[in-house]
Design a protein around this motif. Structure first.
Motif, short mmCIF file in Angstrom:
data_model
loop_
_atom_site.label_atom_id
_atom_site.label_comp_id
_atom_site.label_asym_id
_atom_site.label_seq_id
_atom_site.Cartn_x
_atom_site.Cartn_y
_atom_site.Cartn_z
N ALA A 72 18.73 -44.18 -33.89
CA ALA A 72 17.49 -43.57 -33.42
C ALA A 72 16.48 -43.50 -34.55
CB ALA A 72 17.77 -42.17 -32.88
N MET A 142 6.28 -44.65 -23.56
CA MET A 142 6.82 -44.78 -24.92
C MET A 142 5.86 -45.47 -25.87
SD MET A 142 10.87 -45.58 -24.33
CE MET A 142 10.64 -46.77 -23.01
N ALA A 145 4.29 -43.15 -28.19
CA ALA A 145 5.12 -42.32 -29.06
C ALA A 145 5.08 -42.85 -30.49
CB ALA A 145 6.56 -42.32 -28.55
N GLU A 147 7.32 -43.86 -32.33
CA GLU A 147 8.19 -44.99 -32.62
C GLU A 147 7.47 -46.33 -32.44
OE1 GLU A 147 10.91 -41.77 -30.89
OE2 GLU A 147 8.92 -42.57 -30.51
N ILE A 193 7.02 -37.98 -22.48
CA ILE A 193 7.14 -37.83 -23.93
C ILE A 193 5.78 -37.89 -24.62
CG2 ILE A 193 9.45 -38.83 -23.98
CD1 ILE A 193 8.17 -41.41 -25.02
N ASP A 323 14.71 -47.50 -26.81
CA ASP A 323 13.97 -47.25 -25.59
C ASP A 323 14.81 -46.50 -24.55
OD1 ASP A 323 15.58 -49.47 -25.35
OD2 ASP A 323 14.15 -50.66 -24.22
N ARG A 325 17.45 -44.67 -25.20
CA ARG A 325 17.76 -43.36 -25.74
C ARG A 325 16.65 -42.36 -25.42
NH1 ARG A 325 18.67 -44.95 -30.60
NH2 ARG A 325 20.89 -45.29 -30.31
N THR A 326 15.42 -42.82 -25.52
CA THR A 326 14.28 -41.96 -25.21
C THR A 326 14.30 -41.52 -23.76
OG1 THR A 326 12.95 -43.08 -26.90
CG2 THR A 326 11.76 -41.84 -25.23
N CYS A 327 14.53 -42.48 -22.85
CA CYS A 327 14.61 -42.15 -21.42
C CYS A 327 15.71 -41.13 -21.15
CB CYS A 327 14.86 -43.41 -20.60
SG CYS A 327 13.54 -44.63 -20.58
N GLU A 329 17.31 -39.00 -23.13
CA GLU A 329 17.10 -37.65 -23.68
C GLU A 329 16.25 -36.81 -22.73
OE1 GLU A 329 15.34 -38.44 -27.43
OE2 GLU A 329 17.26 -38.76 -28.47
N ARG A 330 15.24 -37.43 -22.14
CA ARG A 330 14.38 -36.69 -21.22
C ARG A 330 15.12 -36.36 -19.93
NH1 ARG A 330 12.42 -33.97 -23.59
NH2 ARG A 330 10.87 -33.42 -21.98
#
Length: 391
Positions: A72, A142, A145, A147, A193, A323, A325-327, A329-330
Motif C-alpha cells: 500500500a 481514486m 487521491a 496515490e 475517498i 486500487d 485495496r482502496t475500494c 477499505e471503504r
C-alpha cells in the motif's frame, strides 16, 4: 441529441456505463460507444452500436508489464514508479486514441461526450465536437487521491506531463484542471475517498454482460451458497497468486458452504484442480448469480463490490493491488464486508473471515443497509435527463 460514450480499456469500465446508455436511448437520444477491439465482443452484446478506436494499442499488456504487485502507498511515499508508469501508458494510449476519437467527433458531431476519466483523449474529442465532457466513474474517485494525481481531475496544469500538453496542443484542446463539467458517480458517497466537483450520483444497476444461464444458477441453493470470483485482468496483471482460489474453496468447504466459482473462458484453467462438488460457471453474468448467494468472495473490484451491495450480499475481499485495496477499505468501513490483504494473508484469518460473512449478524445487517442506500440513489433515467440538459 447524439451522445458519445468512451469507456477505458476493459469491459469492467464499460459495464457501469450501460444503465446510463440505456437510459439515454430510452429518452430518444442517439448513442454510440467508442472502444478498443475488446469491445467488439462486449458492446454490441449490450445492444449498443460501437466504433473501434486505437486498434494497435494493448493496454492490458502495458499494465501487465508496468504494474508489479506493490504494498500500500502512503502519503509520504505514494505510488512512485507505479504511478509514473500508469500515467505514461495512459498518455501513449491517448496519443493513439485521439486520432480516431477526434476524427469521429468531427464527423458524427455528438452533442455530449461521456467518458471514463482515465481516457485522456476524450477532452480533445469533446473540444473537436464543441460538446461538453462528462466523466463517468467505475468505482471511488481514486484519480483524485494522493496515490494518483491524474491530469484533468484536479491536478494543477503545472504538474501535467509535457507529452500530454503537447498532445492537447496538437488537437487544439486547452488543458484544464477539470476536464469535465460534471462527473456521474455510481459509487456510494459513504464509501468515497475524495470530494468530486459537480458530482452527479446515479443508482448502480448491475450489468455484467450477457450470456446463456445454466439451470444450476437459477436453481434454489442446496445450503449456504457462496460466489467466488476474481477480475479477469487480475490474473493477467498479477498472476493467480493474487487470488488463492484453492485456499478459498478449502475454507468454504470447512464451513459447509455450497461453492459457485464464476470465471471467464480464459480463466477456466485455474479451476481444474478444484473438488468435483464445486460448481464452476463460465461467462455467466455475476448479477444472475448474486441474488441466490449468501456471501461473495472476490478480488475487490469496484463493479463486483457494487453488484454484491445492490443485492445486499455480505462480502469477503482479498486484495493484492493499490486500487482494489482502496475500494475494499471503504467497503469494510461500512461493516458490509471483511477485507484481507494478501500481503499478510493467513489460513486462520481466511477461515475466520469466511465464518463472519456467512453467519455474522452484524455483517448481514450492514449489507442490507448498504443495499437500501444503493436503491435510494437517483435512477439512470433521471440522470440521463440531467446530463443531457448540460448541453
Amino acid at each position: 441529441m447524439r451522445v458519445l460514450f468512451v469507456p477505458a480499456s476493459a469491459p469492467s469500465h464499460y459495464f457501469p456505463m450501460v444503465p446510463l446508455i440505456w437510459a439515454c436511448r430510452t429518452a430518444g437520444h442517439e448513442v454510440c460507444v467508442a472502444a478498443q477491439p475488446w469491445g467488439g465482443s462486449v458492446v454490441p452484446g449490450s445492444g449498443v452500436p460501437m466504433v473501434t478506436i486505437a486498434e494497435s494499442f494493448d493496454m492490458t499488456a502495458e499494465l501487465a508489464r508496468h504494474r508489479p504487485r506493490v504494498p500500500a502507498a502512503t502519503p509520504a511515499a505514494p505510488a512512485g514508479p507505479l504511478h509514473a508508469a500508469m500515467i505514461d501508458a495512459q498518455i501513449r494510449f491517448a496519443a493513439e486514441a485521439a486520432r480516431d476519437l477526434v476524427a469521429l467527433a468531427r464527423d458524427w458531431r455528438p452533442g455530449l461526450v461521456v467518458a471514463d476519466p482515465l481516457v485522456l483523449a476524450a477532452a480533445p474529442a469533446a473540444a473537436a465536437a464543441g460538446a461538453p465532457l462528462v466523466h463517468h466513474l467505475w468505482g471511488p474517485d481514486m484519480l483524485r487521491a494522493h496515490e494518483y494525481g491524474y491530469p484533468g481531475c484536479g491536478v494543477p496544469l503545472s504538474a501535467w506531463p509535457e507529452a500530454l500538453r503537447g498532445l492537447y496542443a496538437r488537437h487544439g484542446c486547452e488543458p484544464r484542471v477539470e476536464n469535465a463539467v460534471a462527473t456521474v458517480d455510481p459509487w456510494l458517497a459513504t464509501m468515497g475517498i475524495a470530494e468530486t466537483p459537480s458530482r452527479i450520483p446515479i443508482r448502480f444497476v448491475p450489468y455484467n454482460g450477457s450470456g446463456v444461464l445454466p439451470r444450476s444458477v437459477l436453481a434454489p441453493p442446496r445450503g449456504r451458497r457462496v460466489l467466488v470470483t476474481w477480475g479477469s485482468l487480475l490474473a493477467i496483471r498479477e498472476g493467480m497468486a493474487a487470488f488463492p482460489v484453492a485456499e478459498v474453496v478449502g475454507a468454504l468447504r470447512e464451513h459447509g458452504a455450497e461453492v459457485v466459482v464464476a470465471v471467464t473462458g480464459a480463466d477456466r484453467r485455474w479451476t481444474r484442480e478444484l473438488p468435483p462438488e464445486v460448481t464452476v460457471v463460465e461467462n455467466v453474468p455475476l448479477n444472475a448469480i448474486m441474488p441466490s448467494c449468501d456471501a461473495a468472495i472476490h478480488h475487490g473490484g469496484g463493479g463486483t463490490i457494487m453488484t454484491a451491495a445492490y443485492h445486499g450480499v455480505p462480502q469477503l475481499t482479498l486484495t493484492a493491488t493499490l486500487d482494489t485495496r482502496t475500494c475494499c477499505e471503504r467497503l469494510a468501513a461500512t461493516g458490509a464486508g471483511v477485507s484481507l490483504d494478501l500481503l499478510d494473508f493467513t489460513p486462520d484469518a481466511l477461515s475466520d473471515a469466511v465464518g463472519e460473512v456467512l453467519t455474522g449478524d452484524r455483517t448481514r445487517k450492514a449489507a442490507a443497509e448498504l443495499r437500501t442506500e444503493v436503491l435510494a440513489q437517483p435512477a439512470p433515467a433521471d440522470v440521463a435527463a440531467r446530463v443531457t440538459a448540460l448541453v
